[in-house]
Structure formats: C-alpha cells, structure tokens
Design a protein around this motif. Structure first.
Motif, PDB file in Angstrom:
ATOM      1  N   GLY A   1     -24.569  31.815 -15.878  1.00 47.30           N
ATOM      2  CA  GLY A   1     -23.433  32.603 -16.330  1.00 47.30           C
ATOM      3  C   GLY A   1     -23.206  32.751 -17.820  1.00 47.30           C
ATOM      4  N   SER A   2     -23.958  32.032 -18.664  1.00 50.73           N
ATOM      5  CA  SER A   2     -23.735  32.213 -20.093  1.00 50.73           C
ATOM      6  C   SER A   2     -25.065  32.064 -20.826  1.00 50.73           C
ATOM      7  N   ALA A   3     -25.014  32.192 -22.152  1.00 49.40           N
ATOM      8  CA  ALA A   3     -26.255  32.191 -22.944  1.00 49.40           C
ATOM      9  C   ALA A   3     -26.708  30.759 -23.203  1.00 49.40           C
TER      10      ALA A   3
ATOM     11  N   ALA B   1     -15.983  37.237 -32.232  1.00 47.94           N
ATOM     12  CA  ALA B   1     -15.999  36.986 -30.778  1.00 47.94           C
ATOM     13  C   ALA B   1     -15.675  35.522 -30.518  1.00 47.94           C
ATOM     14  N   CYS B   2     -15.127  35.242 -29.340  1.00 54.34           N
ATOM     15  CA  CYS B   2     -14.884  33.845 -28.967  1.00 54.34           C
ATOM     16  C   CYS B   2     -16.173  33.211 -28.447  1.00 54.34           C
ATOM     17  N   LEU B   3     -16.246  31.879 -28.562  1.00 54.98           N
ATOM     18  CA  LEU B   3     -17.441  31.138 -28.139  1.00 54.98           C
ATOM     19  C   LEU B   3     -17.115  30.169 -27.013  1.00 54.98           C
ATOM     20  N   GLY B   4     -17.589  30.491 -25.809  1.00 56.10           N
ATOM     21  CA  GLY B   4     -17.555  29.525 -24.719  1.00 56.10           C
ATOM     22  C   GLY B   4     -18.964  28.958 -24.647  1.00 56.10           C
ATOM     23  N   GLY B   5     -19.773  29.493 -23.736  1.00 55.09           N
ATOM     24  CA  GLY B   5     -21.212  29.205 -23.783  1.00 55.09           C
ATOM     25  C   GLY B   5     -21.904  30.131 -24.768  1.00 55.09           C
ATOM     26  N   GLY B   6     -21.253  31.258 -25.039  1.00 52.59           N
ATOM     27  CA  GLY B   6     -21.762  32.146 -26.090  1.00 52.59           C
ATOM     28  C   GLY B   6     -22.298  33.491 -25.637  1.00 52.59           C
ATOM     29  N   SER B   7     -21.999  33.927 -24.394  1.00 51.68           N
ATOM     30  CA  SER B   7     -22.620  35.187 -23.954  1.00 51.68           C
ATOM     31  C   SER B   7     -21.935  36.437 -24.496  1.00 51.68           C
ATOM     32  N   ASN B   8     -20.596  36.472 -24.518  1.00 53.38           N
ATOM     33  CA  ASN B   8     -19.983  37.697 -25.067  1.00 53.38           C
ATOM     34  C   ASN B   8     -20.249  37.771 -26.560  1.00 53.38           C
ATOM     35  N   ALA B   9     -20.277  36.606 -27.227  1.00 51.62           N
ATOM     36  CA  ALA B   9     -20.564  36.599 -28.665  1.00 51.62           C
ATOM     37  C   ALA B   9     -22.008  37.037 -28.936  1.00 51.62           C
TER      38      ALA B   9
END
Ligand SMILES: *Cc1c(COP(=O)(O)O)cnc(C)c1O
Length: 392
Positions: A190-192, A231-239
C-alpha cells in the motif's frame, strides 16, 4: 536520483531484505514489473481505468481564499476527488492489473486503518479477483466501517493476532500467506515501502499525480514551475507521486511533512526522518524510529495513514541529500488546518493531508511564492475525530 539502481537502492537506502522463502515471489516481480508497466495493453487498460473509473485527471485547484489568508499563491492537487476518496486507488488498481498480467488469480494486502484495504478490495471487485486483507485485530475494532466496506466489496478480512495486533503485524502475516501461496497469489502493497521493487513500483503508479500537476500548473498560472511542492509523509506514496516530476527541477523546493503527533520530542510521534536512524523494516533499509538497541518504537499520529514507524527509501535518500526539506506538524496543528480549509474553501481534507496544509504556517511565505499542496484524500473517514475535537 528518482529511480533506484538495479538492486533497488537509492544511495544507501532500499534493497530487498527478505527471507529466502520469499525470493521466488519477489524475483518474479523484480524481473517483470518494468516490462509490464511499459506493455501497451497494460498501459491502455490502466489509463482507461484511471480516466473513466477513478475520475482522472484530478483537478489542480487554485485556492483563492486560502491564498489570500496565507499571503502566497496556493494550488491544491485534488486527489480527494478520486473514486474512494484518496490517491491510494491509483496504486491499488495498477497492482491488481499487474497481478492479472502476471497470471495471478488471488490478491492479498495489508491494511492499517483500512484505507488501502478498501482501495484494494475495490480494485478486486472491479477486476474480479478474490481478495484477502490482513488487518490487526486492534485496528479491526477501531475501524469498523472500513471493515464492513471491505466485506461488502467481497473481500475476506483476516485478523492479525500477533505482536501489537496492528499494521506491522498485518504486514508480517500477509507476507507469511504469500510464502505459502506463491504460485497463484499477488501481494498488493500500500505505500512506497517494502522490498524492491515495491517502492519503485508504487512510485511509478503514483507519478501520475505530478505528471498531471506539472502540466495543469503551466496552463493555469502561465508560469513554468511552482516554487514549492508539499506533501505529507506516511510511508511516502502520495509524496513520491507528487514529487516525482519535480525532483530534477532544482528550483522547486520539495517539502515533506511528517506527523509530529503530540510534539517532536514527546515520544509520541511518527516523525521518522527527523527522529529515525537507519534500519531494516518490512524488507527495506531506510530511516526508522527505533530504540538504542534497534527495537521499533510504536508510532503515534492522530491520522491513521501517517501512523507508521518507517518511511520509503526514496524519501530517506532525498532528505539526507538535502533535496527534500522535512517538517513536522502536530495533531493539533493538523486539526486546525483541516478546520481552516473547510471554512475558507469548503473542502474537508483527510487528516493526513491536513498535515501538508499545516506546514504552510511554518514557511516564511512571500507574495511571489507559488505552492502546490497534495490534497491526498478527503476527510469523510475522519469525521468522528473532527466532530470530537470541534469547538464552537
Ligand atoms: C494512506 C494515506 C496517506 C499516507 O500514505 P502515503 O503512502 O504516505 O501517501 C496520506 N493521505 C491519505 C489520504 C491516505 O489515505
């Protein structure tokens, strides 16, 4: 550098640290993902679904009222308007389509708050593949509406009962499933994050965000490039998606916003890059919040999507090279930014995206600044939290 080397490294970050049992699965994907992404039939199907099912291109909206308040020109990349309400669907549909091209007949995924689980279950309903989503037992209790949504979409939700019974345990159990069902199963991550090629695969499926935004910005503003991209950083996919086509444009300042939770130094945050040290989590070497002796520290954020102790290797690399500026926003700052956007623009953002918006208050903005903020998702899923914290 925006693409990793052959072994999946961005400088010292990345790679594939996996048990031997997973080699065949990962190697099959490593060998094939780039050619499938370039395959004409894949591209055709994927682009058609992005346009007609997800609703892309998502608008780039010039937020006039917010701009006046902040004293700079602010544009919002409206991933919140995608089907299912966030950027995650871009990745989920791409990976499920890839599974089909690899001849796989079963999908598994992990989910924390349920957003990636819902996106994957949606893609599986659309493309008619059976789907099993691993979710921590604690999260299943906390996120009941998303659990019910996944079930309605036809997915099986399996409780992860090990460890802290949250996201990282769900990842571990999904990986165990994959080892046992390598032949027919594809793991949609689910994320980068994760072992190579996932960070690169997810980045390539999300780069559409900056590809569109760059062109949209030119035609709306008449200028070549914005001055800042946030952009916000969770795992980093939208960023990763929001930064990708701006990484080589040196005049554009890239800003990633981590969840500072109750405060950077409170011991209750998810500020992975600012507080982390190098370590291996979920198959990849990156910055990680951990104790002196290398135990992962449980992260905290008011937003479930940012509540992850690691970060994708691309962002660790960009940050340590000085290409990416990293800021932190607290739970309270994110809430305030969300209420503000709702009031001045009539847009209720996801709590994750509100972190990116809150960072506007930490920059010394000038009238000439032109800023694109990734509005990664909509806030309906966070309504209970917003209501609980709303005064007046
Ligand atoms: C999951 C999520 C995030 C965080 O994940 P990334 O991989 O860092 O993008 C951000 N915003 C929204 C709306 C999400 O659902």
């Amino acid at each position: 550098m925006k693409n990793p080397d052959e072994l999946g490294y961005y400088g010292e970050f990345g790679g594939a640290f996996i048990p031997e049992m997973l080699y065949p699965n990962i190697q099959e994907l490593q060998r094939n993902y780039q050619s499938i992404l370039a395959d004409e039939k894949f591209v055709c199907q994927y682009e058609d679904l992005l346009r007609n099912y997800v609703g892309r291109p998502s608008p780039l909206y010039f937020a006039q009222n917010l701009s006046e308040k902040k004293g700079a020109k602010i544009y919002l990349k409206r991933e919140d308007l995608n089907h299912t309400g966030a950027h995650k669907i871009n990745n989920a549909i791409g990976q499920v389509l890839m599974a089909k091209h690899l001849g796989k007949t079963r999908i598994i995924a992990e989910t924390g708050a349920g957003q990636h689980g819902v996106a994957t279950a949606t893609a599986c309903a659309l493309l008619q593949l059976p789907c099993t989503v691993y979710m921590g037992e604690v999260d299943i209790e906390r996120q009941n509406p998303n659990v019910q949504r996944m079930k309605m979409l036809g997915a099986t939700v399996r409780p992860a009962q090990s460890g802290s019974k949250t996201l990282k345990d769900a990842v571990n159990e999904a990986l165990q499933d994959w080892v046992q069902n390598a032949e027919d199963t594809f793991y949609v991550l689910g994320s980068a994050v994760g072992p190579h090629p996932y960070p690169d695969l997810v980045t390539r499926l999300q780069q559409i965000i900056s590809k569109e935004a760059k062109n949209q910005y030119r035609s709306i503003s008449g200028r070549d490039l914005p001055t800042h991209v946030i952009a916000c950083l969770g795992g980093g996919s939208n960023a990763a998606g929001m930064f990708y086509h701006f990484i080589d444009e040196k005049s554009v300042e890239l800003i990633g916003v981590e969840a500072a939770g109750l405060g950077i130094n409170s011991g209750k945050s998810a500020a992975t890059i600012q507080l982390g040290k190098i370590g291996v989590l979920h198959g990849s070497k990156s910055l990680l919040i951990q104790t002196e002796d290398g135990q992962v520290i449980e992260p905290h954020s008011i937003s479930a999507g940012l509540d992850y102790p690691g970060i994708g290797p691309l962002h660790s690399y960009l940050a340590t090279k000085g290409r990416l500026k990293v800021l932190g926003c607290t739970d309270d700052e994110a809430l305030a930014a969300a209420y503000e956007l709702t009031k001045v623009e009539g847009i209720l953002p996801a709590l994750e995206s509100a972190h990116a918006l809150a960072a506007l208050n930490q920059l010394a903005l000038k009238k000439e600044d032109e800023i694109i903020v990734c509005l990664s998702g909509r806030g309906d899923k966070d309504l209970a939290t917003y209501i609980k914290n709303f005064e007046k």
